[in-house]
Design an enzyme around this catalytic site. Structure first.
Site, PDB file in Angstrom:
ATOM      1  CB  CYS A 121      47.360  -5.398 -33.120  1.00 50.70           C
ATOM      2  SG  CYS A 121      47.650  -3.652 -33.529  1.00 50.70           S
ATOM      3  CB  SER A 469      35.264  -6.111 -34.479  1.00 50.30           C
ATOM      4  OG  SER A 469      35.978  -4.963 -34.086  1.00 50.30           O
TER       5      SER A 469
END
Length: 557
Positions: A121, A469
């Site tokens: 991640c 993001s």
């Protein structure tokens, strides 16, 4: 092979160390083999890491099969998704450097011969790559794979970002509470990194492009049996790297970093790559600056598109050929002689790879666009640089001018959007959210998703000294440097000031005279720090600016 572990395991001087290992069941035979550290970021709080214990077992099997001894230790890893939109997001980017530091400390304290890095991640993968470059030992990265997509919603398979978009639609009365709950139950059908091309999957693809993961492995889904097969193969590969003494910096160097930037550009990857690539380059002692990122991006065709820039997700990308198929389309501009963890060059790895379709991955001769997915802007609002993602911007918004609507925190801006204070045509300014001001440079994820859900993503631009993001789309510009906390021009913007964004011209301009800005600067005073204790306080004092990767320098040069 010259094994550094043997320096602390030879008899009789180091018999005590052998005794410590034997207390855990290791044998004399184990202690004669290369000791391979496995940095495992498994947890039950990060969906992308939920299967890493299974992945780890497969890696161990490969290590033992190839004649090594695996030794596992834990690494922290926080979930960006769970941290989005609240105080927790300020802690996310700073974990990257903690991960790098902790792996360095563990590997050096125990004197492992090599290291396998298990992470999937957003900040975990770059932190691990930073550690590998710093340690310069034989290293390989194995990720846990992306999750599958959910049911089709609004023309694409649902994913975790569908929820926040749903909140915006709920606020407009377009869906019911029950429909939102059904979305919550189905958008993430299993573990894995999120199924869109956010920072997590961008960085896993980047790791493969760097040569630090096995070819074709980046986007194998978490639930596929091939994920365990490639993990076992990675365990075998690390012993080959030890035998050949192929260390991390033979792989992570100028050539491979340029290749990685090309790949990120060609797939329209997350803007966060513009933070992480300089940080990895710093650890590898490679000269790199944000302008290089821009030059390579603009000179690279966009040959792959996926969510948030298109309806396809990363599973579709994998099935279309993934990273090897994209890189095979770029061989004319890649450093194909770059070394990889296979012990072979990139050119050797790419033989026979191509895409079976012309939908998710196109050819370099007929790409989605002639230039890549990221761009660096400069101007009176961002003298040192700012970063945006043309691949995720509607073409009509590549040039946008409007009045500023200014907020001094993400929370204020999110509430203003929900309250209807932000109007079509505005340039939403969110400041004091940089590495020092945030502190921690949080993502303005929620603001962009709220604008999208409320139907304003194509009518409002957002600029910030924070970041975004990889899932965001719309007209956004982040990483503005210098940041507001350091007195950058973004600190001087007032409501109603005209701001011009011109992506093609590489411009981000505050349409206020230098004389007026000088007057405002005389009365400007940095706000009191948001945080006065703990790690965020230390980070705010030590972090470099975003154009330098928001790194914490760890050497004298």
């Amino acid at each position: 092979m010259k094994l550094r572990s043997q320096k602390i395991l030879s008899r009789p001087e180091w018999s005590i160390n052998r005794a410590y290992y034997k207390s855990m069941g290791y044998t004399d035979s184990d202690l004669e083999k290369p000791i391979i550290g496995i940095a495992n970021a498994f947890s039950t709080t990060v969906p992308g890491h939920y299967n890493l214990n299974q992945v780890c077992q497969a890696v161990k099997d490969g290590i033992r099969e190839a004649g090594g001894t695996p030794v596992e230790f834990g690494v922290i890893g926080a979930c960006d998704g769970i941290a989005e939109g609240h105080e927790g997001m300020r802690y996310i980017l700073p974990t990257r450097d903690i991960i790098a530091h902790s792996i360095e400390l563990m590997v050096q304290a125990q004197q492992y011969d090599a290291i396998v890095l298990l992470g999937s991640c957003d900040k975990i993968v770059p932190g691990m790559l930073m550690a590998a470059a710093r340690l310069d030992l034989p290293s390989i990265l194995v990720n846990g794979g992306p999750m599958l997509g959910g049911p089709v919603l609004h023309g694409r398979k649902a994913d975790t970002t569908s929820i926040i978009e749903g909140v915006g639609r709920l606020n407009k009365g377009e869906i019911t509470d029950r429909e939102l709950e059904q979305m919550e139950d189905s958008c993430a059908p299993g573990c894995g990194s999120c199924s869109f091309l956010g920072t997590a999957n961008t960085m896993c693809c980047l790791a493969e492009a760097l040569g630090m993961s096995l070819p074709g492995s980046a986007m194998i889904p978490a639930v596929y049996t091939a994920r365990m097969s490639v993990a076992q193969a990675s365990g075998r590969a690390i012993l080959d790297l030890v035998e050949k003494n192929i260390t991390a910096r033979r792989i992570i160097n100028q050539k491979s970093i340029e290749n990685a930037v090309r790949l990120v550009s060609a797939i329209g990857g997350s803007t966060n790559a513009a933070l992480h690539v300089p940080a990895i380059a710093y650890e590898a002692k490679v000269d790199f600056n944000i302008d290089i990122f821009d030059d390579f991006s603009r000179g690279t065709p966009l040959v792959a598109k996926m969510n948030p820039a298109a309806s396809a997700n990363v599973i579709d990308f994998h099935e279309a050929g993934g990273v090897p198929a994209v890189m095979s389309e770029l061989t004319h501009i890649l450093n194909t002689d770059a070394m990889t963890v296979t012990g072979k060059t990139l050119a050797e790895n790419l033989k026979g790879h191509s895409s079976p379709d012309n939908e998710v991955i196109k050819t370099s001769a007929e790409p989605f666009s002639a230039s890549g997915g990221l761009a660096v802007l400069r101007g009176s609002l961002a003298p040192d640089s700012a970063v945006t993602k043309p691949a995720a911007i509607d073409p009509k918004m590549l040039s946008f001018t409007g009045p500023a609507r200014v907020y001094d925190s993400e929370e204020q801006a999110n509430q203003a959007i929900m309250d209807g204070q932000v109007q079509k045509g505005d340039v939403l300014v969110i400041r004091y959210e940089g590495p020092k001001g945030g502190p921690g440079m949080p993502e303005m994820f929620k603001a962009m998703k709220l604008l999208y859900g409320m139907g304003m993503a194509k009518d409002v631009a957002l600029v910030t000294d924070g970041r975004f993001s990889g899932t965001n789309n719309g007209c956004f510009v982040g990483h503005i440097s210098p940041e507001a906390q350091e007195g950058g021009p973004i600190a001087l913007v007032r409501d109603g000031d005209q701001i011009e964004i011109d992506v093609d011209a590489k411009k981000l301009e505050l349409k206020v005279s230098p004389e007026e800005l000088d007057k405002r600067r005389l009365t400007w005073k940095a706000p009191e720090p948001r945080v006065r204790e703990g790690y965020l306080y230390l980070y705010s004092k030590l972090a470099e600016s975003s154009d330098k990767g928001a790194i914490i320098k760890n050497r004298a040069d």
